[in-house]
Design a protein around this motif. Structure first.
Motif, PDB file in Angstrom:
ATOM      1  N   PHE A 195     -30.574 -11.394 -17.134  1.00 53.98           N
ATOM      2  CA  PHE A 195     -31.711 -10.518 -16.878  1.00 53.98           C
ATOM      3  C   PHE A 195     -32.999 -11.348 -17.024  1.00 53.98           C
ATOM      4  O   PHE A 195     -33.133 -12.135 -17.974  1.00 53.98           O
ATOM      5  CB  PHE A 195     -31.709  -9.384 -17.912  1.00 53.98           C
ATOM      6  CG  PHE A 195     -32.669  -8.281 -17.601  1.00 53.98           C
ATOM      7  CD1 PHE A 195     -32.288  -7.226 -16.805  1.00 53.98           C
ATOM      8  CD2 PHE A 195     -33.953  -8.295 -18.110  1.00 53.98           C
ATOM      9  CE1 PHE A 195     -33.165  -6.185 -16.527  1.00 53.98           C
ATOM     10  CE2 PHE A 195     -34.836  -7.275 -17.834  1.00 53.98           C
ATOM     11  CZ  PHE A 195     -34.435  -6.216 -17.047  1.00 53.98           C
ATOM     12  N   GLU A 196     -33.979 -11.247 -16.152  1.00 50.70           N
ATOM     13  CA  GLU A 196     -34.003 -10.478 -14.910  1.00 50.70           C
ATOM     14  C   GLU A 196     -33.224 -11.208 -13.819  1.00 50.70           C
ATOM     15  O   GLU A 196     -33.280 -12.430 -13.736  1.00 50.70           O
ATOM     16  CB  GLU A 196     -35.445 -10.235 -14.477  1.00 50.70           C
ATOM     17  CG  GLU A 196     -36.222  -9.457 -15.511  1.00 50.70           C
ATOM     18  CD  GLU A 196     -37.702  -9.344 -15.167  1.00 50.70           C
ATOM     19  OE1 GLU A 196     -38.130  -9.989 -14.166  1.00 50.70           O
ATOM     20  OE2 GLU A 196     -38.407  -8.642 -15.868  1.00 50.70           O
ATOM     21  N   THR A 216     -22.665  -2.197 -12.250  1.00 46.47           N
ATOM     22  CA  THR A 216     -24.079  -2.114 -12.644  1.00 46.47           C
ATOM     23  C   THR A 216     -24.495  -3.410 -13.340  1.00 46.47           C
ATOM     24  O   THR A 216     -23.860  -3.860 -14.309  1.00 46.47           O
ATOM     25  CB  THR A 216     -24.326  -0.930 -13.595  1.00 46.47           C
ATOM     26  OG1 THR A 216     -23.909   0.283 -12.944  1.00 46.47           O
ATOM     27  CG2 THR A 216     -25.789  -0.838 -13.972  1.00 46.47           C
ATOM     28  N   SER A 222     -27.309  -4.857 -15.636  1.00 48.00           N
ATOM     29  CA  SER A 222     -28.355  -4.338 -16.527  1.00 48.00           C
ATOM     30  C   SER A 222     -28.491  -5.268 -17.743  1.00 48.00           C
ATOM     31  O   SER A 222     -27.798  -6.284 -17.854  1.00 48.00           O
ATOM     32  CB  SER A 222     -28.013  -2.923 -16.988  1.00 48.00           C
ATOM     33  OG  SER A 222     -26.802  -2.935 -17.736  1.00 48.00           O
ATOM     34  N   ARG A 223     -29.382  -4.867 -18.648  1.00 46.48           N
ATOM     35  CA  ARG A 223     -29.557  -5.651 -19.873  1.00 46.48           C
ATOM     36  C   ARG A 223     -28.278  -5.686 -20.701  1.00 46.48           C
ATOM     37  O   ARG A 223     -27.987  -6.658 -21.375  1.00 46.48           O
ATOM     38  CB  ARG A 223     -30.699  -5.070 -20.723  1.00 46.48           C
ATOM     39  CG  ARG A 223     -32.082  -5.237 -20.108  1.00 46.48           C
ATOM     40  CD  ARG A 223     -33.125  -4.609 -21.003  1.00 46.48           C
ATOM     41  NE  ARG A 223     -34.455  -4.688 -20.431  1.00 46.48           N
ATOM     42  CZ  ARG A 223     -35.295  -5.712 -20.605  1.00 46.48           C
ATOM     43  NH1 ARG A 223     -34.923  -6.740 -21.329  1.00 46.48           N
ATOM     44  NH2 ARG A 223     -36.498  -5.697 -20.045  1.00 46.48           N
ATOM     45  N   GLN A 238     -24.828  -8.370 -18.366  1.00 41.29           N
ATOM     46  CA  GLN A 238     -25.456  -9.505 -17.702  1.00 41.29           C
ATOM     47  C   GLN A 238     -24.746 -10.790 -18.116  1.00 41.29           C
ATOM     48  O   GLN A 238     -23.809 -10.784 -18.914  1.00 41.29           O
ATOM     49  CB  GLN A 238     -26.941  -9.594 -18.090  1.00 41.29           C
ATOM     50  CG  GLN A 238     -27.165  -9.792 -19.588  1.00 41.29           C
ATOM     51  CD  GLN A 238     -28.626 -10.013 -19.911  1.00 41.29           C
ATOM     52  OE1 GLN A 238     -29.277 -10.807 -19.222  1.00 41.29           O
ATOM     53  NE2 GLN A 238     -29.139  -9.319 -20.934  1.00 41.29           N
ATOM     54  N   LYS A 248     -32.083   0.145  -9.063  1.00 36.73           N
ATOM     55  CA  LYS A 248     -32.168   1.409  -9.812  1.00 36.73           C
ATOM     56  C   LYS A 248     -33.469   1.533 -10.579  1.00 36.73           C
ATOM     57  O   LYS A 248     -33.769   2.583 -11.130  1.00 36.73           O
ATOM     58  CB  LYS A 248     -31.006   1.498 -10.810  1.00 36.73           C
ATOM     59  CG  LYS A 248     -29.659   1.687 -10.166  1.00 36.73           C
ATOM     60  CD  LYS A 248     -28.585   1.790 -11.231  1.00 36.73           C
ATOM     61  CE  LYS A 248     -28.845   2.973 -12.148  1.00 36.73           C
ATOM     62  NZ  LYS A 248     -27.782   3.116 -13.188  1.00 36.73           N
ATOM     63  N   GLU A 297     -32.630  -3.016 -13.083  1.00 37.77           N
ATOM     64  CA  GLU A 297     -31.191  -2.790 -12.965  1.00 37.77           C
ATOM     65  C   GLU A 297     -30.810  -2.599 -11.489  1.00 37.77           C
ATOM     66  O   GLU A 297     -31.611  -2.130 -10.668  1.00 37.77           O
ATOM     67  CB  GLU A 297     -30.774  -1.564 -13.779  1.00 37.77           C
ATOM     68  CG  GLU A 297     -30.983  -1.728 -15.278  1.00 37.77           C
ATOM     69  CD  GLU A 297     -30.490  -0.523 -16.064  1.00 37.77           C
ATOM     70  OE1 GLU A 297     -30.001   0.439 -15.418  1.00 37.77           O
ATOM     71  OE2 GLU A 297     -30.589  -0.538 -17.298  1.00 37.77           O
ATOM     72  N   TYR A 298     -29.526  -2.959 -11.197  1.00 35.54           N
ATOM     73  CA  TYR A 298     -29.043  -2.889  -9.815  1.00 35.54           C
ATOM     74  C   TYR A 298     -27.616  -2.366  -9.799  1.00 35.54           C
ATOM     75  O   TYR A 298     -26.850  -2.560 -10.738  1.00 35.54           O
ATOM     76  CB  TYR A 298     -29.058  -4.274  -9.138  1.00 35.54           C
ATOM     77  CG  TYR A 298     -30.430  -4.831  -8.913  1.00 35.54           C
ATOM     78  CD1 TYR A 298     -31.089  -4.630  -7.688  1.00 35.54           C
ATOM     79  CD2 TYR A 298     -31.084  -5.563  -9.896  1.00 35.54           C
ATOM     80  CE1 TYR A 298     -32.357  -5.136  -7.473  1.00 35.54           C
ATOM     81  CE2 TYR A 298     -32.335  -6.075  -9.689  1.00 35.54           C
ATOM     82  CZ  TYR A 298     -32.968  -5.864  -8.471  1.00 35.54           C
ATOM     83  OH  TYR A 298     -34.232  -6.378  -8.245  1.00 35.54           O
TER      84      TYR A 298
END
Length: 224
Positions: free
Chosen positions: A130-131, A168, A170-171, A174, A212, A216-217
């Motif tokens: 992340f990111e 997903t 996300s944090r 990852q 999202k 997040e993706y």
């Protein structure tokens, strides 16, 4: 005549007796007085000596006691001073050694060493951290699909193709964990696995990444 001679003889005898008594007694009395005098003088001298000696001894006693106390104080102080010196010497020595060791420590571990560590951590950051770098992640997923013998079809979208639940990014998901999950997700789409669900063999696929928000993706593996 006879009487006169007898009288004279008696007189002489009396005189002799008187003289002898004087001679015998007078010297005796004188001797006794002299002896008494000498004895008294000797006694007085001895008493005087004893008094002087006692006075001198009494006068010397405080001096001797003071000398002993002084010696005792010196004896008691010396170990304390020596212990103090012994205790302070190592401290001084350690203080003297500390400046000598500090430059070595500073030279071995200079403060700027933190910068290479931060740079290394930045260099080890991957597209899956992340990111996220979604273009790089998408390219890796396409490469996996193509390695399975599938053909890329970019016209496929979630609205016109089939897909399983997306992964997903996300944090909380990852890094290496995200990378391995995406690889397993794509490689699941084999003829053997799909046939168990009544799905025919697939030939085309596409990778779709949907944002999202908050970085997040959703990552889809689309197939037809």
């Amino acid at each position: 005549m006879m009487r006169k001679s007898i009288f004279a003889a008696l007189l002489v005898l009396i005189m002799l007796l008187g003289g002898c008594s004087d001679v015998s007694t007078a010297p005796t009395r004188n001797d006794e007085s002299e002896l008494v005098t000498e004895t008294e003088a000797a006694a007085k001298a001895e008493s005087t000596k004893s008094i002087y000696s006692s006075e001198s001894n009494e006068s010397k006693v405080p001096e001797a006691v003071a000398a002993l106390e002084t010696a005792a104080e010196v004896t008691e102080r010396e170990p304390v001073q020596s212990e103090t010196v012994r205790q302070t010497e190592p401290v001084k020595q350690s203080e003297a050694e500390t400046p000598a060791t500090k430059p070595t420590t500073e030279n071995n571990n200079p403060p700027p060493a933190e910068t290479p560590t931060q740079t290394a951590s930045e260099n080890t950051k991957t597209a899956y951290d992340f990111e996220f770098d979604m273009e790089a992640i998408k390219a890796d997923c396409i490469s996996i699909g193509q390695s399975m013998g599938l053909r890329l079809d970019t016209s496929l979208t979630p609205s016109n193709a089939s897909w399983w639940n997306p992964v997903t990014a996300s944090r909380s998901n990852q890094g290496e964990a995200l990378k391995q999950r995406l690889e397993g997700y794509i490689k699941f789409h084999t003829a053997e696995n799909l046939s168990a669900y009544g799905i025919d063999e697939i030939s085309d696929f596409n990778i779709c990444c949907e944002a999202k928000g908050n970085g997040e993706y959703l990552i889809y593996f689309l197939f037809a």
